[in-house]
Design a protein around this motif. Sequence first.
Motif, PDB file in Angstrom:
ATOM      1  N   VAL A 157       1.607   1.991  -3.557  1.00 34.89           N
ATOM      2  CA  VAL A 157       0.379   2.477  -4.209  1.00 34.89           C
ATOM      3  C   VAL A 157       0.122   3.934  -3.852  1.00 34.89           C
ATOM      4  O   VAL A 157      -0.120   4.770  -4.727  1.00 34.89           O
ATOM      5  CB  VAL A 157      -0.831   1.592  -3.831  1.00 34.89           C
ATOM      6  CG1 VAL A 157      -2.131   2.233  -4.268  1.00 34.89           C
ATOM      7  CG2 VAL A 157      -0.683   0.201  -4.426  1.00 34.89           C
ATOM      8  N   VAL A 158       0.185   4.262  -2.579  1.00 34.03           N
ATOM      9  CA  VAL A 158      -0.099   5.626  -2.131  1.00 34.03           C
ATOM     10  C   VAL A 158       0.955   6.600  -2.660  1.00 34.03           C
ATOM     11  O   VAL A 158       0.623   7.686  -3.153  1.00 34.03           O
ATOM     12  CB  VAL A 158      -0.198   5.698  -0.585  1.00 34.03           C
ATOM     13  CG1 VAL A 158      -0.205   7.126  -0.088  1.00 34.03           C
ATOM     14  CG2 VAL A 158      -1.426   4.945  -0.105  1.00 34.03           C
TER      15      VAL A 158
ATOM     16  N   TRP B 207       0.820  -1.210   0.000  1.00 34.63           N
ATOM     17  CA  TRP B 207       0.000   0.000   0.000  1.00 34.63           C
ATOM     18  C   TRP B 207       0.857   1.265   0.000  1.00 34.63           C
ATOM     19  O   TRP B 207       0.426   2.303  -0.505  1.00 34.63           O
ATOM     20  CB  TRP B 207      -1.007   0.010   1.149  1.00 34.63           C
ATOM     21  CG  TRP B 207      -0.423   0.170   2.523  1.00 34.63           C
ATOM     22  CD1 TRP B 207      -0.112  -0.829   3.397  1.00 34.63           C
ATOM     23  CD2 TRP B 207      -0.089   1.395   3.186  1.00 34.63           C
ATOM     24  NE1 TRP B 207       0.404  -0.310   4.558  1.00 34.63           N
ATOM     25  CE2 TRP B 207       0.430   1.061   4.448  1.00 34.63           C
ATOM     26  CE3 TRP B 207      -0.170   2.730   2.836  1.00 34.63           C
ATOM     27  CZ2 TRP B 207       0.865   2.010   5.364  1.00 34.63           C
ATOM     28  CZ3 TRP B 207       0.267   3.688   3.748  1.00 34.63           C
ATOM     29  CH2 TRP B 207       0.776   3.328   4.984  1.00 34.63           C
TER      30      TRP B 207
ATOM     31  N   ASN C 135      -3.044   1.846  -9.839  1.00 31.51           N
ATOM     32  CA  ASN C 135      -1.889   1.389  -9.052  1.00 31.51           C
ATOM     33  C   ASN C 135      -2.241   0.199  -8.168  1.00 31.51           C
ATOM     34  O   ASN C 135      -1.418  -0.695  -7.978  1.00 31.51           O
ATOM     35  CB  ASN C 135      -1.333   2.548  -8.219  1.00 31.51           C
ATOM     36  CG  ASN C 135      -0.621   3.567  -9.076  1.00 31.51           C
ATOM     37  OD1 ASN C 135       0.003   3.236 -10.078  1.00 31.51           O
ATOM     38  ND2 ASN C 135      -0.717   4.829  -8.692  1.00 31.51           N
ATOM     39  N   MET C 136      -3.465   0.176  -7.632  1.00 26.47           N
ATOM     40  CA  MET C 136      -3.897  -0.974  -6.836  1.00 26.47           C
ATOM     41  C   MET C 136      -3.988  -2.224  -7.704  1.00 26.47           C
ATOM     42  O   MET C 136      -3.516  -3.301  -7.310  1.00 26.47           O
ATOM     43  CB  MET C 136      -5.242  -0.674  -6.162  1.00 26.47           C
ATOM     44  CG  MET C 136      -5.112   0.320  -5.043  1.00 26.47           C
ATOM     45  SD  MET C 136      -6.633   0.953  -4.290  1.00 26.47           S
ATOM     46  CE  MET C 136      -7.809  -0.324  -4.429  1.00 26.47           C
TER      47      MET C 136
ATOM     48  N   THR D 213       0.568   7.017  -6.461  1.00 25.77           N
ATOM     49  CA  THR D 213      -0.656   7.770  -6.735  1.00 25.77           C
ATOM     50  C   THR D 213      -0.455   9.250  -6.418  1.00 25.77           C
ATOM     51  O   THR D 213      -0.861  10.118  -7.194  1.00 25.77           O
ATOM     52  CB  THR D 213      -1.838   7.198  -5.933  1.00 25.77           C
ATOM     53  OG1 THR D 213      -2.013   5.824  -6.299  1.00 25.77           O
ATOM     54  CG2 THR D 213      -3.118   7.960  -6.218  1.00 25.77           C
TER      55      THR D 213
ATOM     56  N   SER E 100      -7.115  11.274  -9.941  1.00 24.01           N
ATOM     57  CA  SER E 100      -6.427  10.628  -8.822  1.00 24.01           C
ATOM     58  C   SER E 100      -7.131   9.316  -8.463  1.00 24.01           C
ATOM     59  O   SER E 100      -6.471   8.345  -8.103  1.00 24.01           O
ATOM     60  CB  SER E 100      -6.328  11.551  -7.614  1.00 24.01           C
ATOM     61  OG  SER E 100      -7.589  11.758  -7.025  1.00 24.01           O
ATOM     62  N   GLY E 101      -8.463   9.291  -8.581  1.00 20.42           N
ATOM     63  CA  GLY E 101      -9.185   8.032  -8.377  1.00 20.42           C
ATOM     64  C   GLY E 101      -8.809   6.995  -9.411  1.00 20.42           C
ATOM     65  O   GLY E 101      -8.628   5.813  -9.095  1.00 20.42           O
TER      66      GLY E 101
ATOM     67  N   LEU F 116      -5.252   5.871  -8.549  1.00 19.32           N
ATOM     68  CA  LEU F 116      -5.243   5.018  -7.359  1.00 19.32           C
ATOM     69  C   LEU F 116      -5.688   3.600  -7.705  1.00 19.32           C
ATOM     70  O   LEU F 116      -5.021   2.625  -7.350  1.00 19.32           O
ATOM     71  CB  LEU F 116      -6.144   5.606  -6.270  1.00 19.32           C
ATOM     72  CG  LEU F 116      -6.323   4.748  -5.016  1.00 19.32           C
ATOM     73  CD1 LEU F 116      -5.005   4.575  -4.287  1.00 19.32           C
ATOM     74  CD2 LEU F 116      -7.372   5.357  -4.094  1.00 19.32           C
ATOM     75  N   SER F 117      -6.800   3.485  -8.399  1.00 13.27           N
ATOM     76  CA  SER F 117      -7.275   2.132  -8.731  1.00 13.27           C
ATOM     77  C   SER F 117      -6.341   1.447  -9.724  1.00 13.27           C
ATOM     78  O   SER F 117      -6.131   0.237  -9.640  1.00 13.27           O
ATOM     79  CB  SER F 117      -8.708   2.163  -9.234  1.00 13.27           C
ATOM     80  OG  SER F 117      -8.822   2.947 -10.382  1.00 13.27           O
TER      81      SER F 117
ATOM     82  N   THR G 129      -0.575  12.016  -9.272  1.00 10.45           N
ATOM     83  CA  THR G 129      -1.618  13.028  -9.131  1.00 10.45           C
ATOM     84  C   THR G 129      -1.016  14.427  -9.124  1.00 10.45           C
ATOM     85  O   THR G 129      -1.561  15.345  -9.750  1.00 10.45           O
ATOM     86  CB  THR G 129      -2.431  12.790  -7.842  1.00 10.45           C
ATOM     87  OG1 THR G 129      -3.053  11.500  -7.934  1.00 10.45           O
ATOM     88  CG2 THR G 129      -3.502  13.852  -7.645  1.00 10.45           C
TER      89      THR G 129
END
Length: 172
Positions: free
Chosen positions: A81-82, A78, A142-143, A85, A135-136, A139-140, A89
Amino acid sequence: MSIIQNLKREFLELTYVTSYFVCWLGVLILLKHLILAEYKIEFYGMPLAVLGALILAKVVLVLKHVSLGAWIHAQPAWVDVVLRTALYTFGVFVALLIEKTFEARHEYDGFIPALNALFQQADMNHIWINTICLSGALLSYNMLAVVSRCLGKGALLRMFLMPLPKKTLNGD
């Protein structure tokens, strides 16, 4: 791997990632269209969304090969990912700021005055909306990239193409 095979692999990967971002940007364009329709304002942004998705996909595919340092490998997934992201972003936000400022530079007699004016206009809301929605998407993306890396190449796609396993009586 031959050059042709490499080009084919890169083209397919770019096509998949571009399709993913086209879906996200398509929803954003649809929402803008529906909101503006309430005020009887016509809005056509799909061609720009496709071009934006292509550019975003290529940038993301290049940046995924950039190492965030050796320490990231010792962290939970995570964190990667964060961090990715947040970095992507921030890049989107800066790119949107530059785009809007570049468009307005003639109206305000220069880049810096246009940038100052941008922060005082309603266009800033447009930049924030696009940044938040993208950014959404990032994020998804990268997840899903982490899940795909953990499951192995093609496993995520195979998982979504097969039927769900049947549940037993005890829910397992």
